[in-house]
Design a protein around this motif. Structure first.
Motif, PDB file in Angstrom:
ATOM      1  N   GLN A  13      43.602 -13.264  15.882  1.00 39.73           N
ATOM      2  CA  GLN A  13      43.946 -12.014  15.207  1.00 39.73           C
ATOM      3  C   GLN A  13      43.444 -10.813  16.008  1.00 39.73           C
ATOM      4  O   GLN A  13      42.320 -10.781  16.490  1.00 39.73           O
ATOM      5  N   GLY A  14      44.312  -9.809  16.164  1.00 40.34           N
ATOM      6  CA  GLY A  14      43.959  -8.588  16.874  1.00 40.34           C
ATOM      7  C   GLY A  14      43.983  -8.704  18.382  1.00 40.34           C
ATOM      8  O   GLY A  14      43.631  -7.752  19.087  1.00 40.34           O
ATOM      9  N   ARG A  15      44.409  -9.858  18.920  1.00 42.06           N
ATOM     10  CA  ARG A  15      44.363 -10.046  20.371  1.00 42.06           C
ATOM     11  C   ARG A  15      45.733 -10.342  20.985  1.00 42.06           C
ATOM     12  O   ARG A  15      45.818 -10.792  22.115  1.00 42.06           O
ATOM     13  N   LEU A  16      46.789 -10.052  20.222  1.00 44.99           N
ATOM     14  CA  LEU A  16      48.129 -10.325  20.725  1.00 44.99           C
ATOM     15  C   LEU A  16      48.426  -9.498  21.981  1.00 44.99           C
ATOM     16  O   LEU A  16      49.022  -9.995  22.933  1.00 44.99           O
ATOM     17  N   HIS A  17      47.973  -8.240  22.000  1.00 40.93           N
ATOM     18  CA  HIS A  17      48.196  -7.397  23.188  1.00 40.93           C
ATOM     19  C   HIS A  17      47.514  -7.998  24.415  1.00 40.93           C
ATOM     20  O   HIS A  17      48.043  -7.953  25.522  1.00 40.93           O
ATOM     21  N   GLU A  18      46.343  -8.585  24.225  1.00 41.93           N
ATOM     22  CA  GLU A  18      45.620  -9.242  25.318  1.00 41.93           C
ATOM     23  C   GLU A  18      46.392 -10.476  25.791  1.00 41.93           C
ATOM     24  O   GLU A  18      46.491 -10.746  26.991  1.00 41.93           O
ATOM     25  N   PHE A  19      46.956 -11.219  24.841  1.00 44.58           N
ATOM     26  CA  PHE A  19      47.758 -12.398  25.174  1.00 44.58           C
ATOM     27  C   PHE A  19      48.954 -11.994  26.035  1.00 44.58           C
ATOM     28  O   PHE A  19      49.251 -12.638  27.035  1.00 44.58           O
ATOM     29  N   VAL A  20      49.647 -10.926  25.625  1.00 45.88           N
ATOM     30  CA  VAL A  20      50.834 -10.479  26.361  1.00 45.88           C
ATOM     31  C   VAL A  20      50.487 -10.191  27.818  1.00 45.88           C
ATOM     32  O   VAL A  20      51.178 -10.635  28.740  1.00 45.88           O
ATOM     33  N   ARG A  21      49.410  -9.460  28.039  1.00 46.31           N
ATOM     34  CA  ARG A  21      48.995  -9.148  29.423  1.00 46.31           C
ATOM     35  C   ARG A  21      48.629 -10.423  30.183  1.00 46.31           C
ATOM     36  O   ARG A  21      49.017 -10.601  31.341  1.00 46.31           O
ATOM     37  N   ALA A  22      47.886 -11.307  29.544  1.00 48.55           N
ATOM     38  CA  ALA A  22      47.426 -12.530  30.211  1.00 48.55           C
ATOM     39  C   ALA A  22      48.589 -13.469  30.527  1.00 48.55           C
ATOM     40  O   ALA A  22      48.628 -14.081  31.601  1.00 48.55           O
ATOM     41  N   VAL A  23      49.537 -13.588  29.614  1.00 49.59           N
ATOM     42  CA  VAL A  23      50.651 -14.503  29.868  1.00 49.59           C
ATOM     43  C   VAL A  23      51.566 -13.940  30.953  1.00 49.59           C
ATOM     44  O   VAL A  23      52.135 -14.696  31.743  1.00 49.59           O
ATOM     45  N   PRO A  38      57.450 -20.009  32.411  1.00 46.06           N
ATOM     46  CA  PRO A  38      57.835 -20.209  31.018  1.00 46.06           C
ATOM     47  C   PRO A  38      58.475 -18.982  30.379  1.00 46.06           C
ATOM     48  O   PRO A  38      58.125 -17.851  30.704  1.00 46.06           O
ATOM     49  N   GLU A  39      59.391 -19.264  29.490  1.00 51.07           N
ATOM     50  CA  GLU A  39      59.923 -18.240  28.599  1.00 51.07           C
ATOM     51  C   GLU A  39      58.917 -18.136  27.454  1.00 51.07           C
ATOM     52  O   GLU A  39      58.412 -19.150  26.977  1.00 51.07           O
ATOM     53  N   VAL A  40      58.595 -16.931  27.020  1.00 47.58           N
ATOM     54  CA  VAL A  40      57.613 -16.749  25.946  1.00 47.58           C
ATOM     55  C   VAL A  40      58.352 -16.255  24.704  1.00 47.58           C
ATOM     56  O   VAL A  40      59.083 -15.266  24.758  1.00 47.58           O
ATOM     57  N   LEU A  41      58.151 -16.957  23.603  1.00 43.58           N
ATOM     58  CA  LEU A  41      58.780 -16.603  22.326  1.00 43.58           C
ATOM     59  C   LEU A  41      57.678 -16.283  21.318  1.00 43.58           C
ATOM     60  O   LEU A  41      56.656 -16.970  21.269  1.00 43.58           O
ATOM     61  N   TYR A  42      57.918 -15.254  20.532  1.00 46.68           N
ATOM     62  CA  TYR A  42      56.944 -14.809  19.541  1.00 46.68           C
ATOM     63  C   TYR A  42      57.507 -15.092  18.150  1.00 46.68           C
ATOM     64  O   TYR A  42      58.615 -14.664  17.823  1.00 46.68           O
ATOM     65  N   GLY A  43      56.748 -15.829  17.332  1.00 45.43           N
ATOM     66  CA  GLY A  43      57.212 -16.239  16.016  1.00 45.43           C
ATOM     67  C   GLY A  43      57.350 -15.068  15.047  1.00 45.43           C
ATOM     68  O   GLY A  43      56.496 -14.194  14.992  1.00 45.43           O
ATOM     69  N   LEU A  44      58.438 -15.102  14.295  1.00 46.25           N
ATOM     70  CA  LEU A  44      58.667 -14.092  13.256  1.00 46.25           C
ATOM     71  C   LEU A  44      58.488 -14.685  11.860  1.00 46.25           C
ATOM     72  O   LEU A  44      58.507 -13.957  10.877  1.00 46.25           O
ATOM     73  N   SER A  45      58.347 -15.994  11.788  1.00 43.79           N
ATOM     74  CA  SER A  45      58.079 -16.648  10.510  1.00 43.79           C
ATOM     75  C   SER A  45      57.034 -17.728  10.769  1.00 43.79           C
ATOM     76  O   SER A  45      56.722 -18.050  11.902  1.00 43.79           O
ATOM     77  N   GLY A  46      56.472 -18.251   9.712  1.00 41.47           N
ATOM     78  CA  GLY A  46      55.421 -19.248   9.881  1.00 41.47           C
ATOM     79  C   GLY A  46      54.075 -18.574  10.057  1.00 41.47           C
ATOM     80  O   GLY A  46      53.876 -17.431   9.644  1.00 41.47           O
ATOM     81  N   ALA A  47      53.170 -19.291  10.691  1.00 41.26           N
ATOM     82  CA  ALA A  47      51.806 -18.779  10.885  1.00 41.26           C
ATOM     83  C   ALA A  47      51.823 -17.491  11.714  1.00 41.26           C
ATOM     84  O   ALA A  47      52.566 -17.379  12.687  1.00 41.26           O
ATOM     85  N   MET A  48      51.006 -16.529  11.298  1.00 44.21           N
ATOM     86  CA  MET A  48      50.900 -15.259  12.029  1.00 44.21           C
ATOM     87  C   MET A  48      50.484 -15.518  13.476  1.00 44.21           C
ATOM     88  O   MET A  48      49.691 -16.406  13.750  1.00 44.21           O
ATOM     89  N   ASN A  49      51.015 -14.705  14.384  1.00 48.92           N
ATOM     90  CA  ASN A  49      50.657 -14.733  15.807  1.00 48.92           C
ATOM     91  C   ASN A  49      50.968 -16.055  16.507  1.00 48.92           C
ATOM     92  O   ASN A  49      50.318 -16.402  17.484  1.00 48.92           O
ATOM     93  N   THR A  50      51.961 -16.789  16.016  1.00 56.24           N
ATOM     94  CA  THR A  50      52.368 -18.013  16.697  1.00 56.24           C
ATOM     95  C   THR A  50      53.223 -17.654  17.904  1.00 56.24           C
ATOM     96  O   THR A  50      54.119 -16.814  17.815  1.00 56.24           O
ATOM     97  N   VAL A  51      52.919 -18.284  19.027  1.00 58.49           N
ATOM     98  CA  VAL A  51      53.700 -18.092  20.242  1.00 58.49           C
ATOM     99  C   VAL A  51      54.152 -19.458  20.746  1.00 58.49           C
ATOM    100  O   VAL A  51      53.505 -20.474  20.502  1.00 58.49           O
ATOM    101  N   LEU A  52      55.267 -19.451  21.440  1.00 52.65           N
ATOM    102  CA  LEU A  52      55.830 -20.675  21.990  1.00 52.65           C
ATOM    103  C   LEU A  52      56.191 -20.413  23.442  1.00 52.65           C
ATOM    104  O   LEU A  52      56.925 -19.458  23.743  1.00 52.65           O
ATOM    105  N   LEU A  53      55.646 -21.218  24.328  1.00 51.76           N
ATOM    106  CA  LEU A  53      56.007 -21.142  25.741  1.00 51.76           C
ATOM    107  C   LEU A  53      56.973 -22.285  26.006  1.00 51.76           C
ATOM    108  O   LEU A  53      56.674 -23.443  25.688  1.00 51.76           O
TER     109      LEU A  53
END
Length: 110
Positions: A13-23, A38-53
């Motif tokens: 939580q609160g670190r999505l911007h850091e994830f974006v830069r790091a990925v 990898p293609e990076v996908l950001y979840g719009l449903s389900g658990a908050m802040n879920t990402v899929l590479l």
């Protein structure tokens, strides 16, 4: 037959911007070394802040070869470890494309 590796995780939580830069840095590192980017996908449903590479490979052999080579790359490991995932949230799945052919939606009348 194509092989796909899906790496799913939850970003802290609160670190999505850091994830974006790091990925983005991780993608560039992989691009420079001619590895699958990898293609990076950001979840719009389900658990908050879920990402899929999503990694796409021409076949399983290439995926396995790349994994072996990356095990010997300490910079790649450091970059992966810096991704701010929630502990124990990462899962990996491997899929193959439809090697048996597409089923007919509407078979012709005989």
């Amino acid at each position: 037959m194509a092989a796909f590796l899906f790496s799913r995780g939850v970003v802290k939580q609160g670190r999505l911007h850091e994830f974006v830069r790091a990925v983005k840095a991780l993608q560039e590192h992989r691009r420079k070394r001619a590895y699958c980017v990898p293609e990076v996908l950001y979840g719009l449903s389900g658990a908050m802040n879920t990402v899929l590479l999503r990694f796409a490979f021409p076949d399983l052999g290439r995926l396995e070869q790349e994994e072996r080579e990356l095990e010997a790359d300490p910079e790649h490991a450091k970059m992966n470890n810096a991704l701010p995932y929630v502990e124990n949230s990462i899962t990996y799945e491997i899929f193959l494309d439809d090697r048996f052919g597409k089923p007919e939606m509407f078979p012709e009348d005989s």
